[in-house]
Design a protein around this motif. Sequence first.
Motif, PDB file in Angstrom:
ATOM      1  N   ALA A 147       0.797  -1.372   0.062  1.00  0.00           N
ATOM      2  CA  ALA A 147       0.073   0.024  -0.071  1.00  0.00           C
ATOM      3  C   ALA A 147       0.727   1.282   0.263  1.00  0.00           C
ATOM      4  O   ALA A 147       0.524   2.174  -0.643  1.00  0.00           O
ATOM      5  N   LEU A 148       1.908   1.398   0.919  1.00  0.00           N
ATOM      6  CA  LEU A 148       2.935   2.367   0.920  1.00  0.00           C
ATOM      7  C   LEU A 148       3.716   2.590  -0.445  1.00  0.00           C
ATOM      8  O   LEU A 148       3.736   3.762  -0.820  1.00  0.00           O
ATOM      9  N   ILE A 195      -2.821   9.811   4.302  1.00  0.00           N
ATOM     10  CA  ILE A 195      -3.241   8.335   4.340  1.00  0.00           C
ATOM     11  C   ILE A 195      -1.949   7.506   4.467  1.00  0.00           C
ATOM     12  O   ILE A 195      -2.075   6.464   5.331  1.00  0.00           O
ATOM     13  N   MET A 196      -0.850   7.724   3.735  1.00  0.00           N
ATOM     14  CA  MET A 196       0.387   7.192   4.062  1.00  0.00           C
ATOM     15  C   MET A 196       0.856   7.199   5.383  1.00  0.00           C
ATOM     16  O   MET A 196       1.477   6.305   5.775  1.00  0.00           O
ATOM     17  N   GLN A 197       1.092   8.294   5.727  1.00  0.00           N
ATOM     18  CA  GLN A 197       1.382   8.506   7.241  1.00  0.00           C
ATOM     19  C   GLN A 197       0.593   7.617   8.139  1.00  0.00           C
ATOM     20  O   GLN A 197       0.933   7.064   9.226  1.00  0.00           O
ATOM     21  N   GLN A 198      -0.775   7.749   7.889  1.00  0.00           N
ATOM     22  CA  GLN A 198      -1.700   6.934   8.922  1.00  0.00           C
ATOM     23  C   GLN A 198      -1.305   5.185   8.818  1.00  0.00           C
ATOM     24  O   GLN A 198      -1.155   4.700   9.828  1.00  0.00           O
ATOM     25  N   ASP A 202       1.887   4.870  10.366  1.00  0.00           N
ATOM     26  CA  ASP A 202       1.912   4.718  12.074  1.00  0.00           C
ATOM     27  C   ASP A 202       0.999   3.494  12.573  1.00  0.00           C
ATOM     28  O   ASP A 202       1.346   3.049  13.636  1.00  0.00           O
ATOM     29  N   GLN A 203       0.153   3.124  11.743  1.00  0.00           N
ATOM     30  CA  GLN A 203      -0.460   1.916  12.156  1.00  0.00           C
ATOM     31  C   GLN A 203       0.319   0.603  12.092  1.00  0.00           C
ATOM     32  O   GLN A 203       0.349  -0.386  13.168  1.00  0.00           O
ATOM     33  N   GLY A 204       1.278   0.721  11.155  1.00  0.00           N
ATOM     34  CA  GLY A 204       2.399  -0.490  11.125  1.00  0.00           C
ATOM     35  C   GLY A 204       3.323  -0.336  12.319  1.00  0.00           C
ATOM     36  O   GLY A 204       3.612  -1.299  12.899  1.00  0.00           O
ATOM     37  N   GLN A 205       3.892   0.899  12.401  1.00  0.00           N
ATOM     38  CA  GLN A 205       4.683   0.906  13.683  1.00  0.00           C
ATOM     39  C   GLN A 205       3.751   0.606  15.041  1.00  0.00           C
ATOM     40  O   GLN A 205       4.245  -0.088  16.071  1.00  0.00           O
ATOM     41  N   GLN A 206       2.632   0.926  15.148  1.00  0.00           N
ATOM     42  CA  GLN A 206       1.794   0.441  16.424  1.00  0.00           C
ATOM     43  C   GLN A 206       1.612  -1.235  16.419  1.00  0.00           C
ATOM     44  O   GLN A 206       1.872  -1.774  17.484  1.00  0.00           O
TER      45      GLN A 206
END
Length: 251
Positions: free
Chosen positions: A4-5, A231-234, A237-241
């Motif tokens: 997605a990224l 959207i890419m930042q979100q 962030d989800q991946g990092q979480q």
Amino acid sequence: MQNALLIGLSRQVALSRELDVVANNIANINTTGYKADGALFEEYLSSAARAAPNQGRVSFVRDRGTWHDLSPGPIERTGNPLNVAIDGNAFLVVQTARGERYTRNGALQINGEGQLVTSEGDAVLGDAGPIVFQPTDNQVTFSKDGTISVREGTSKTDSARGSLRLVAFESAQQLQKDGSSTFAAAGDAQPQPTKASRVIQGSIEKSNVRGVVEMSRMIEITRAYTQLATIMQQQNDQGQQTLNKLAEVPN
């Protein structure tokens, strides 16, 4: 997640390229004879960055290139006898340091050597080469077919000074821009003499850039780029979480 990224990144690159094209159009909105460009993109199918079993191909955006809007620009009456506009699809032929080039910029003038040149100083070519005037020439006239005549000194009869070399292209989209309002022939784009166009003296063809449309497009591209970045930042962030939570799971 990584796919997605990567897809988002390919779209951001495409938007950045399109913004460059739009910005260049706006910068040349007052350039005589300028032809607007448009961006062209295509879908590119590639294997997933992390392919799962039975996973299909991933769709990316790829920059295909640019296309030229060769539609005529508005013709403005200037009253300057050395200004010419072309009614039709023909181009003027000019001699530059890089070779022959083709332009719709008819804001012409006479240099210190008596040559007819463009506003950039490139010699305008006639059927027999550069067009040269005598020091006593006056009352320059361009006929509709490009023939140039003058009154020499106090003479009351016309004297010929050649004829503008007008050419057209069957594959005009293959022309390559070589300056703000000049084109170079490339590929199958070969100049052919034409008599189908008409020369209008005392006028110039302005840029065909539509300012309102280009400004609106710039706003759309900027908004799309910003939304995509969010959207890419979100996603990041989800991946990092997710990684942080996995790290907290006891062995």
